[in-house]
Structure formats: C-alpha cells, structure tokens
Design a protein around this motif. Sequence first.
Motif: not given
Length: 252
Positions: A173-178
Amino acid sequence: MNGPEIHVEFAPGLAVFVASGRRRGPTALTTDGVSSLGHVVESTGVPLTEVGALRVNGREVPRSYVPAAGDSVEIRAVSRPQQIPGAPLRFLLDVHLGTLARRLRLLGVDTAYESTDIGDPALATRSATEKRVMLSRDRGLLHRRELWAGAFVYSTRPEDQLRDILDRFRPELRPWTRCTACNGLLREATKEQVADRLEGGTERSYDVFAQCQECGRAYWKGAHHEQLEAIVANALAEVNRPTPPATPPRRS
C-alpha cells in the motif's frame, strides 16, 4: 457424465459456487473417466481461480490428475496470502466494482477499471495482455481460459470487498499516490499549477495540492478527507496484522 464415481468434499468457502446438495460433507460425483480433476471441479461451478490444493485419497495432486473410481477428493480454497508469480501485483476490475476500484487506488494499488461493460472476452484479454488479476463477481468471466489470473469478489459491500482483497493478496500500500479517477500517479502541485481547476472557495481555503500526471485532476484535503483517512488507516491495519500460521495438513 457416465463413468467412474468419485467422492468430493468442498472447502466451506467454496459453498457459494456449488449446488446446495453438495455443500456439506462428501458427495458422490460421476465423471467421464478421461477429464482432468481441474475440469471436473469446474463442472461443479467452482472457478479454478478459487481453488487451492487438490487432495486425492490424502495426497496432493495436480489439476491434470484424472480421477479414478472410488477416489476421495478434497477441494481446498486458495491459501492466503495468495502469491501471483510472474508479474507485479496489479488488478483489473469490471464495471460493477467502481467503489472498490476507487478505494484500491486511494491506497496506491495499481488498479485498472472499466466503467462501461466491454464484455467478458475483452476483459479476459486485457487481464492477459497487461498481466492483471481480474476481480469480479461474474463467475462466468472467472472461468475464461484467457485470464492471466483472477479472484471472485464474495461480498456486495465495498467495505467487506476491500477487506477481503487486502487479506487475500496483501498488496503493498502506498496511500495518496494514485488518482482515484484514472489510476495515474500523483505529484505535488502548487496552487498556481492547479488554479484553473479550482473553484473560488477552494482556492481561498486550501494551500496544499496534488495533481494527477495523467488526467490533470487536482486533489486537496477537502470535506471528505477524514472519511478517506479512516479508510486508509483501517486498510493499513489490515495488511500489517500478523499472518496466522498455516494449518497443518490433516492426517489421513
């Protein structure tokens, strides 16, 4: 089919796919004597995307195994977390899973989504071409041979759908990146760079922005940000919880 009779027991999680008379305990099933066990399983309605180990008379066998008369077959569900070898983990969702697509993108998971119904053949082809795991509630789609990989979405509730997919695949998970609209990557942006996309009230009230590198959509911490933060926090807790130890095989 008119051939050898075998005895089949389905894992509880696969009950949704099979006729009610086969859901509890071993059930007799007549085969044609030449079809593989994988084909026999599919003939009961269970997509192979949902099948884990196959055990015959207490030993694990490949899907190509041809059942013999009297075989006792145990059909297990996919082990979790499920590994998809051969390509980076990324998803493709059909037209019915728009909310799930947006939430996966919010978490930074590479998620393609078809907002119109392009048909099962086109979806299966895209899954294979782009090496994406097809997520769907369409059982027929998950039976298609062209799929790169697939998974049935068991719930109709977005909260449960997301929890299930995170538990099954444990994606990074890499929130706020897409971008939740198009799946493009976000970058920091100044107010001046996104000014033409802002209404007057937004421009006066906010100073921190991001912008999609693909579609140009602007993002800021607006009225719904607390709700989104809660989704992100719950998702991070889900994927970071310890994985329970594997259940040892049952002795025969």
